[in-house]
Design a protein around this motif. Structure first.
Motif, PDB file in Angstrom:
ATOM      1  N   ALA A 248      33.194  41.320  39.929  1.00  0.00           N
ATOM      2  CA  ALA A 248      34.611  40.988  39.790  1.00  0.00           C
ATOM      3  C   ALA A 248      35.010  39.863  40.735  1.00  0.00           C
ATOM      4  CB  ALA A 248      35.460  42.225  40.056  1.00  0.00           C
ATOM      5  N   PHE A 249      34.447  39.876  41.937  1.00  0.00           N
ATOM      6  CA  PHE A 249      34.740  38.811  42.906  1.00  0.00           C
ATOM      7  C   PHE A 249      34.238  37.467  42.381  1.00  0.00           C
ATOM      8  CE2 PHE A 249      33.495  36.150  46.514  1.00  0.00           C
ATOM      9  CZ  PHE A 249      34.681  36.126  47.236  1.00  0.00           C
ATOM     10  N   VAL A 250      33.012  37.453  41.872  1.00  0.00           N
ATOM     11  CA  VAL A 250      32.419  36.210  41.354  1.00  0.00           C
ATOM     12  C   VAL A 250      33.186  35.712  40.134  1.00  0.00           C
ATOM     13  CG1 VAL A 250      30.363  35.230  40.282  1.00  0.00           C
ATOM     14  CG2 VAL A 250      30.133  36.721  42.285  1.00  0.00           C
ATOM     15  N   GLU A 251      33.588  36.656  39.280  1.00  0.00           N
ATOM     16  CA  GLU A 251      34.271  36.300  38.034  1.00  0.00           C
ATOM     17  C   GLU A 251      35.776  36.141  38.202  1.00  0.00           C
ATOM     18  OE1 GLU A 251      33.069  39.442  35.428  1.00  0.00           O
ATOM     19  OE2 GLU A 251      30.922  39.024  35.715  1.00  0.00           O
ATOM     20  N   LYS A 252      36.253  36.332  39.443  1.00  0.00           N
ATOM     21  CA  LYS A 252      37.676  36.163  39.768  1.00  0.00           C
ATOM     22  C   LYS A 252      38.573  37.045  38.872  1.00  0.00           C
ATOM     23  CE  LYS A 252      37.357  31.503  41.701  1.00  0.00           C
ATOM     24  NZ  LYS A 252      35.891  31.496  41.810  1.00  0.00           N
ATOM     25  N   ARG A 253      38.215  38.328  38.819  1.00  0.00           N
ATOM     26  CA  ARG A 253      39.006  39.293  38.052  1.00  0.00           C
ATOM     27  C   ARG A 253      39.184  40.556  38.875  1.00  0.00           C
ATOM     28  NH1 ARG A 253      35.577  43.295  36.440  1.00  0.00           N
ATOM     29  NH2 ARG A 253      33.348  42.763  36.260  1.00  0.00           N
ATOM     30  N   LYS A 254      40.055  41.419  38.399  1.00  0.00           N
ATOM     31  CA  LYS A 254      40.305  42.679  39.076  1.00  0.00           C
ATOM     32  C   LYS A 254      39.167  43.657  38.764  1.00  0.00           C
ATOM     33  CE  LYS A 254      43.809  46.289  39.676  1.00  0.00           C
ATOM     34  NZ  LYS A 254      45.136  46.775  39.261  1.00  0.00           N
TER      35      LYS A 254
END
Length: 260
Positions: A248-254
């Motif tokens: 989620a951090f890498v993909e910039k999502r929750k």
């Protein structure tokens, strides 16, 4: 059917409510055993990812039901009260590797105060108070009060509060670090539910391991604690929640954590 404890499960949060308001939610034998049973059920239920403990009515919990111990036909004796009732409750609260949020809605006295202080996050109403009431009737603190209170607020303050039996307001309890926060009575359960829901949606496997680390830190030396941190960090890094958190951090999502 004994309704001295009520339970509601919603959105991954189990709310256990002490429900003997006519005696300020003081514990008798049946209520003590029922709370143990409900905590066990919450521990085993994968749908429960966080637990709320609160009280119905004006009080959170006034400790032991004096009516029980003054009745020769009902009094189980102090050994049974401690060995069968309160010590198992405290052990369960600390051993369950799920976050437990205590919503202190009113007075928390004696064992009631110490049960609250054993929880992971303690939020109190501005109408609540905490009383180490034992000295007032010639008893010593129990329910792990002498273990947790000095660690929360320091030896000197804990000693004075336990010996004098002072009533500590929620505001003062927050100021001295006894509890996490104090909120308006009208919004207590809203705040408690919000914190519990937040915790339930977090990586609860890691929260449980954090709780285990905190428990062990009470007795470990530095070297032992560093070794345990290393062991449990490796364990947490192997969870699905860790993989999801990184993705989620890498993909910039929750992130969507599942407690696995």
């Amino acid at each position: 059917m004994d309704q001295s404890i009520t339970k509601e499960i919603k959105n991954g949060v189990a709310t256990l409510t002490l429900n003997r308001p006519e005696v300020f939610n003081s514990f008798n034998r049946e209520m003590a055993f029922l709370l143990q049973d409900e905590l066990d059920a919450c521990e085993k239920d994968d749908a429960v990812r966080a637990i709320i403990l609160t009280g119905n009515g004006k009080a959170f919990c006034a400790g032991q039901d004096i009516g029980e111990i003054t009745n020769p036909d009902l009094n189980p004796g102090f050994k049974k009260i401690l060995d069968d009732h309160y010590n198992p409750i405290i052990n369960r609260i600390r051993a369950i590797e799920k976050p437990i949020v205590c919503g202190v809605n009113g007075v928390a006295a004696g064992a009631g105060a110490n049960i609250a202080l054993a929880c992971d996050v303690v939020i109190a109403s501005d109408r609540a108070s905490f009383i180490q009431a034992f000295s007032k009737i010639g008893l010593v603190p129990d329910s792990a009060g002498t273990f947790f209170l000095p660690r929360l607020i320091g030896f000197g303050k804990a000693s004075a509060i336990m010996m004098l039996g002072d009533k500590i307001s929620a505001e003062k309890a927050e100021q001295m670090g006894m509890i996490y926060s104090v909120v308006a009575s009208e919004t207590l359960m809203e705040e408690v539910n919000l914190k519990a829901l937040t915790l339930a949606n977090m990586p609860t496997k890691a929260l449980g391991l954090t709780k285990r680390l905190l428990n062990q830190s009470m007795n470990n030396n530095l070297e032992e604690q560093l070794k345990l941190e290393s062991k449990l960090q490796i364990e947490s890094a192997s969870t699905e929640d860790y993989a999801e958190g990184v993705a989620a951090f890498v993909e910039k999502r929750k992130p969507v954590f599942k407690g696995k």
